[in-house]
Motif scaffolding. Structure first.
Motif, PDB file in Angstrom:
ATOM      1  N   LEU A   1      11.599 -62.085  63.508  1.00 55.72           N
ATOM      2  CA  LEU A   1      13.125 -61.456  62.927  1.00 55.72           C
ATOM      3  C   LEU A   1      13.861 -61.870  64.082  1.00 55.72           C
ATOM      4  O   LEU A   1      15.025 -62.214  63.987  1.00 55.72           O
ATOM      5  CB  LEU A   1      12.728 -60.237  62.501  1.00 55.72           C
ATOM      6  CG  LEU A   1      14.150 -59.356  62.232  1.00 55.72           C
ATOM      7  CD1 LEU A   1      14.704 -59.828  61.193  1.00 55.72           C
ATOM      8  CD2 LEU A   1      13.695 -57.861  62.078  1.00 55.72           C
TER       9      LEU A   1
ATOM     10  N   PHE B   1      16.869 -50.136  76.707  1.00 51.61           N
ATOM     11  CA  PHE B   1      17.210 -48.588  76.830  1.00 51.61           C
ATOM     12  C   PHE B   1      15.946 -47.978  76.616  1.00 51.61           C
ATOM     13  O   PHE B   1      14.942 -48.284  75.896  1.00 51.61           O
ATOM     14  CB  PHE B   1      18.338 -48.452  75.812  1.00 51.61           C
ATOM     15  CG  PHE B   1      19.560 -49.202  76.324  1.00 51.61           C
ATOM     16  CD1 PHE B   1      20.383 -48.431  76.950  1.00 51.61           C
ATOM     17  CD2 PHE B   1      19.624 -50.499  75.633  1.00 51.61           C
ATOM     18  CE1 PHE B   1      21.738 -48.976  77.355  1.00 51.61           C
ATOM     19  CE2 PHE B   1      20.992 -51.103  75.813  1.00 51.61           C
ATOM     20  CZ  PHE B   1      21.865 -50.294  76.872  1.00 51.61           C
TER      21      PHE B   1
ATOM     22  N   THR C   1      16.608 -45.833  65.219  1.00 52.37           N
ATOM     23  CA  THR C   1      16.338 -45.022  66.542  1.00 52.37           C
ATOM     24  C   THR C   1      17.266 -45.267  67.532  1.00 52.37           C
ATOM     25  O   THR C   1      18.104 -44.768  68.014  1.00 52.37           O
ATOM     26  CB  THR C   1      15.125 -44.622  66.760  1.00 52.37           C
ATOM     27  OG1 THR C   1      14.311 -44.412  65.672  1.00 52.37           O
ATOM     28  CG2 THR C   1      14.928 -43.620  67.666  1.00 52.37           C
ATOM     29  N   MET C   2      17.016 -46.536  67.879  1.00 51.58           N
ATOM     30  CA  MET C   2      17.484 -47.157  69.408  1.00 51.58           C
ATOM     31  C   MET C   2      19.103 -47.515  68.955  1.00 51.58           C
ATOM     32  O   MET C   2      19.916 -47.129  69.720  1.00 51.58           O
ATOM     33  CB  MET C   2      16.765 -48.491  69.770  1.00 51.58           C
ATOM     34  CG  MET C   2      15.455 -47.860  70.337  1.00 51.58           C
ATOM     35  SD  MET C   2      15.465 -46.566  71.404  1.00 51.58           S
ATOM     36  CE  MET C   2      16.007 -47.332  72.899  1.00 51.58           C
TER      37      MET C   2
ATOM     38  N   VAL D   1      16.973 -54.590  66.357  1.00 50.05           N
ATOM     39  CA  VAL D   1      16.005 -54.548  65.120  1.00 50.05           C
ATOM     40  C   VAL D   1      14.737 -54.397  65.271  1.00 50.05           C
ATOM     41  O   VAL D   1      14.094 -54.209  66.320  1.00 50.05           O
ATOM     42  CB  VAL D   1      16.425 -56.014  64.434  1.00 50.05           C
ATOM     43  CG1 VAL D   1      18.173 -55.939  64.181  1.00 50.05           C
ATOM     44  CG2 VAL D   1      16.039 -56.966  65.154  1.00 50.05           C
TER      45      VAL D   1
HETATM   46  P1  NAD Z   1      13.924 -48.842  63.974  1.00 48.59           P
HETATM   47  O1  NAD Z   1      12.905 -49.186  63.111  1.00 48.59           O
HETATM   48  O2  NAD Z   1      14.156 -47.278  63.870  1.00 48.59           O
HETATM   49  O3  NAD Z   1      15.219 -49.584  63.616  1.00 48.59           O
HETATM   50  C1  NAD Z   1      15.385 -50.914  63.289  1.00 48.59           C
HETATM   51  C2  NAD Z   1      16.605 -51.027  62.575  1.00 48.59           C
HETATM   52  O4  NAD Z   1      16.937 -52.284  62.316  1.00 48.59           O
HETATM   53  C3  NAD Z   1      16.299 -50.481  61.094  1.00 48.59           C
HETATM   54  O5  NAD Z   1      17.548 -49.747  60.660  1.00 48.59           O
HETATM   55  C4  NAD Z   1      16.480 -52.139  60.415  1.00 48.59           C
HETATM   56  O6  NAD Z   1      17.272 -51.495  59.119  1.00 48.59           O
HETATM   57  C5  NAD Z   1      17.168 -52.626  61.107  1.00 48.59           C
HETATM   58  N1  NAD Z   1      17.304 -54.061  61.020  1.00 48.59           N
HETATM   59  C6  NAD Z   1      16.155 -54.825  60.607  1.00 48.59           C
HETATM   60  N2  NAD Z   1      16.465 -56.124  60.421  1.00 48.59           N
HETATM   61  C7  NAD Z   1      17.712 -56.487  60.785  1.00 48.59           C
HETATM   62  C8  NAD Z   1      18.736 -57.306  60.759  1.00 48.59           C
HETATM   63  N3  NAD Z   1      18.556 -58.564  60.471  1.00 48.59           N
HETATM   64  N4  NAD Z   1      20.213 -56.997  61.070  1.00 48.59           N
HETATM   65  C9  NAD Z   1      20.399 -55.854  61.241  1.00 48.59           C
HETATM   66  N5  NAD Z   1      19.691 -54.829  61.205  1.00 48.59           N
HETATM   67  C10 NAD Z   1      18.377 -54.970  60.830  1.00 48.59           C
HETATM   68  O7  NAD Z   1      13.519 -49.384  65.244  1.00 48.59           O
HETATM   69  P2  NAD Z   1      13.864 -48.777  67.010  1.00 48.59           P
HETATM   70  O8  NAD Z   1      12.796 -47.907  67.192  1.00 48.59           O
HETATM   71  O9  NAD Z   1      15.200 -48.385  66.967  1.00 48.59           O
HETATM   72  O10 NAD Z   1      13.550 -50.025  67.694  1.00 48.59           O
HETATM   73  C11 NAD Z   1      14.432 -51.069  67.829  1.00 48.59           C
HETATM   74  C12 NAD Z   1      14.052 -51.981  69.096  1.00 48.59           C
HETATM   75  O11 NAD Z   1      14.235 -51.205  70.296  1.00 48.59           O
HETATM   76  C13 NAD Z   1      12.726 -52.640  68.916  1.00 48.59           C
HETATM   77  O12 NAD Z   1      12.886 -53.807  69.419  1.00 48.59           O
HETATM   78  C14 NAD Z   1      11.880 -51.511  69.920  1.00 48.59           C
HETATM   79  O13 NAD Z   1      10.823 -52.487  70.469  1.00 48.59           O
HETATM   80  C15 NAD Z   1      12.877 -51.340  70.696  1.00 48.59           C
HETATM   81  N6  NAD Z   1      12.949 -50.113  71.870  1.00 48.59           N
HETATM   82  C16 NAD Z   1      12.314 -48.961  70.860  1.00 48.59           C
HETATM   83  C17 NAD Z   1      12.190 -47.638  71.648  1.00 48.59           C
HETATM   84  C18 NAD Z   1      12.017 -46.499  70.860  1.00 48.59           C
HETATM   85  O14 NAD Z   1      11.364 -45.583  71.561  1.00 48.59           O
HETATM   86  N7  NAD Z   1      11.683 -46.423  69.762  1.00 48.59           N
HETATM   87  C19 NAD Z   1      12.313 -47.843  72.798  1.00 48.59           C
HETATM   88  C20 NAD Z   1      12.770 -48.774  73.787  1.00 48.59           C
HETATM   89  C21 NAD Z   1      13.190 -50.063  72.814  1.00 48.59           C
END
Ligand code: NAD
Ligand code: COA
Length: 713
Positions: free
Chosen positions: A384, A429, A306-307, A378
């Motif tokens: 991780l 973000f 997502t992010m 990630v």
């Molecule tokens: P998500 O689960 O949608 O995406 C994470 C992605 O990372 C997945 O596509 C996964 O395949 C990939 N990934 C995992 N390990 C990896 C690696 N070693 N190398 C490359 N890719 C890898 O998660 P998200 O919601 O996008 O969140 C990501 C980060 O952003 C987290 O730390 C979360 O806390 C933070 N965040 C999320 C939000 C939100 O609203 N979703 C808002 C702000 C911050």
């Protein structure tokens, strides 16, 4: 001030001089009155051009003067005198003509603009309306529908659009002043009868009543309680139905109401708060803004969920090249499609080519070897992320900045995995990352001012409002959200429904109540965070965890597979739509929950909802200020307005606290704390007590008291 010069023999050239935006301060208004009088009285002068120095026409009324009693000549008669002049007056618009600046130009007989200039009436964004004739002259020029749109949104438009709407008469790619002088000479002898906008009728479509009913409905829906957009529609209605002079009276009356309203004060505070956050300094005095940002050309995003997808889009739209890395094939393929789609749609909206070529995709971390800055997004899994920082430190250039988008994890811990901890910062973000304006730039104890400056600068390039904050669990925004969400759950335990809580918050002006927000972001997301903190413990009945009252309601919903919108059931039910409907299942579930725990439901009113949710959030804000995690109340307020849907016309939580009265907030926290002694977040913060003891100074004085507190520590 305004300078007067005679040019080309017969042209009186008036130049506004008040850097940086030639705002219409008392001295500038006096200068205009004097120089216009001089030009009109000079028999040699046949026409007049008004321009601004340094390529900027005028940024409007001087907002810094708003808090003090009015001095100097008022704008309305000044503009009337220009319009009534018997020699042609031409506005030469370079840079910007905003607010009073555009109203001044509309009082002129002609407007010549540089093709790169922007014009608009943005007063509504400051809780006001264009009260120097803007609501009466603009519709006479553009017609009502365009004027309604421009004035109720405050949108800045390009010179090309202004030409199309007849707001300007001519465009030039060269000096607008030269073009205006030439134009003024060419019309020096012509009649001015048709050029005085106030004398024209206001063109009304036949269905004018329907137009205003629809406009009013639209602004009320969007305004979330803001009064200025509604007043703008009323002023335009006056333009459509009353003669000009009476329309001006109505404009004045409406402005008087707005000007003294708390909303205008809140929005003007917010304008300066946005600028104040850019002048932030790190505790210890290191100023990031005096430390030069490093130029960033090539970036990388790791993790395209997502992010990561939104961040990639936002970087590419800012013209930066991005190496986008996702480990697995299937998510990589899906991410590519999603990112291309977002870029195409964004480009179509902005009328530009999609920046698809700026992105290269890879499954291999080595692809980031030559980038200047990495943002990892990630999974929120500390092991991780630690491992990833070790890998990045080995793969990347030694001077590459390593940034994490973690929502709450310890920046110092991640930095300690890198060989260059001074180059590690958080870039937090908000979802969706290509849309949301907020960026928290989180510095750890070893982050260099240069790293903070670089992340802030990159955020600015991406069109974000960056706020530099210190390192603690949840940083500023999410940390303050915790007591707010927790109070929501306690209120349910005590007898409230999600609908009651949400309606109170939405009526206050939040874009979304807390339960609707939780259903949208996913009940599973919060559960995972609580699990990581050791709070969510399946099968445990105790309401005290880690020495603090805990409500397991969210965990119980998670265990039922009710994750919110994504599963169609959460705090509400969603029957194949996004519309949240109260769910009888949930009400039975709450009754059974209360019965099992011997809780007796009582009637809860909206005032209690607001006090408990908002005052605990504010209380945590005071703790954050006390700990130096945020530099000042403005930082917190900008974060809440741009990242958490706090209504802008209420300034932000800390400004709002000042409006409510710190004594009242303290009193109510003490009252609720007595009723709920096991709720930690209801304990009033030391800073709140100190501010009350110091006589509750206004919000702009808090920094001094915080500084004193820090120097005594
Ligand atoms: P998500 O689960 O949608 O995406 C994470 C992605 O990372 C997945 O596509 C996964 O395949 C990939 N990934 C995992 N390990 C990896 C690696 N070693 N190398 C490359 N890719 C890898 O998660 P998200 O919601 O996008 O969140 C990501 C980060 O952003 C987290 O730390 C979360 O806390 C933070 N965040 C999320 C939000 C939100 O609203 N979703 C808002 C702000 C911050
Ligand atoms: N009155 C007083 N000061 C103003 C001002 C105004 N109308 N417009 C801008 N400024 C000041 C800002 O506070 C800032 O001061 P600082 O450097 O001390 O922080 C400086 O001018 C530069 O403004 P900034 O917003 O940082 O620059 P920018 O180039 O990004 O944007 C504008 C320039 C004019 C587009 C933007 O400042 C703006 O929208 N101003 C308000 C315009 C307006 O609403 N006018 C109607 C008033 S009712």
């Amino acid at each position: 001030m305004a300078r007067y010069l005679r040019v080309s023999g017969i042209v009186g050239l008036i130049t506004l001089q008040n850097p940086p935006v030639n705002a219409l301060s008392a001295a500038v208004r006096q200068g205009i009155v004097d120089t216009v009088k001089r030009a009109l009285g000079d028999p040699e002068v046949k026409c007049v051009v008004i321009c601004g120095q340094n390529g900027v026409f005028c940024g409007g009324a001087d907002i810094r003067e708003f808090g003090s009693p009015m001095t100097g000549p008022p704008l309305v008669p000044m503009i009337h005198a220009i319009e009534a002049a018997n020699k042609p007056v031409v506005a030469a618009i370079e840079g910007i003509a905003l607010g009073g600046g555009l109203e001044l130009a509309l009082g002129c007989h002609y407007r010549v603009a540089h093709s790169k200039a922007k014009v608009g009436l943005p007063e509504v964004t400051l809780g006001l309306l264009p009260a120097a004739g803007g609501t009466q002259r603009l519709p006479r020029l553009t017609g009502l529908p365009a004027a309604l749109e421009l004035i109720t949104t405050g949108r800045h438009i390009t010179a090309a659009e202004a030409l199309e709407l007849s707001i300007v008469d001519r465009l030039t790619d060269h000096s607008a002043v030269d073009a205006a002088v030439e134009f003024a000479v060419s019309v020096a002898e012509q009649s001015l009868d048709a050029c005085r906008i106030s004398t024209r009728p206001c063109p009304c479509p036949p269905d004018v009543d329907a137009l205003f009913v629809a406009a009013m409905q639209k602004v009320r829906q969007k305004a979330r309680g803001a009064i200025a957009p509604v007043a703008c529609v009323q002023a335009l209605q006056a333009a459509a139905t009353l003669p000009y002079a009476q329309g001006m009276e109505r404009e004045k009356e409406l402005m008087a109401t707005l000007f003294t309203s708390g909303q205008a004060r809140a929005l003007q505070y917010n304008f300066f708060a946005q600028r104040a956050v850019a002048r932030w300094s790190m505790p210890g005095g290191a100023r990031w803004d005096s430390s030069r940002p490093k130029p960033i050309c090539k970036t990388a995003v790791i993790g395209l969920g997502t992010m990561g997808r939104g961040i990639t889009v936002s970087l590419a739209q800012a013209g930066l090249s991005v190496v986008a890395v996702e480990v697995q094939e299937k998510p990589l393929k899906e991410a590519k499609q999603a990112i291309s789609g977002m870029l195409r749609r964004g480009a179509k909206r902005r009328g530009v080519a999609p920046a698809l070529d700026l992105i290269t995709y890879s499954q291999n971390l080595r692809a980031v070897a030559d980038v200047d800055l990495v943002i990892e997004a990630v999974f929120e899994d500390v092991d991780l992320k630690k491992q990833l920082f070790q890998q990045l430190s080995a793969v990347c250039k030694p001077d590459a900045f390593l940034c994490t988008n973690t929502s709450a994890l310890d920046i110092d811990l991640l930095a300690s995995q890198s060989r260059h901890p001074e180059l590690v910062v958080g870039m937090h973000f908000f979802a969706p990352a290509h849309v949301m304006k907020l960026l928290e730039v989180v510095y750890g104890s070893r982050s260099s001012p240069e790293a903070v400056a670089t992340a802030m600068n990159l955020g600015k390039k991406m069109g974000k409002v960056g706020v530099a904050v210190g390192n603690c669990r949840g940083f500023v925004g999410n940390r303050m959200l915790k007591p707010y969400l927790e109070q929501g759950l306690f209120l349910l335990e005590e007898g409230a429904t999600p609908k009651l809580v949400d309606e109170a918050l939405e009526e206050f002006g939040f874009a979304m109540g807390l339960f609707r927000m939780s259903d949208l972001s996913g009940i599973d997301v919060g559960w995972r965070v609580r699990k990581g903190e050791g709070l969510a413990q399946p099968g445990t009945a105790s309401r005290v965890r880690q020495g603090h009252r805990y409500s397991p309601l969210g965990d119980l919903l998670y265990e039922q597979g009710r994750f919110g919108q994504k599963t169609g059931r959460g705090w509400y039910r969603y029957d194949n739509s996004r519309e949240a409907r109260p769910d009888p299942w949930l009400h039975r579930f709450l009754e059974e929950y209360r019965a099992r725990r011997g809780l007796v439901a009582r009637r809860i009113d909206r005032q209690e909802v607001l006090e408990r949710c908002l005052y605990t959030l504010i209380n945590e804000g005071f703790r954050i200020l006390e700990e130096g995690i945020a530099a000042g109340p403005e930082d917190i307020d900008v974060i809440y307005v741009f990242g958490y849907g706090w209504p802008k016309h209420r300034g932000g939580p800390m400004f709002y606290a000042g409006m409510v009265g710190l004594t009242k907030i303290l009193g109510r926290l003490e009252h609720y704390q007595q009723a709920h002694p096991d709720v930690l977040y209801l304990q009033p913060s030391g800073l709140l007590r100190r501010l009350v003891a110091s006589g509750s100074p206004p919000v702009h004085k808090w920094r001094e008291i915080i500084k004193k507190t820090h120097s005594h520590l």
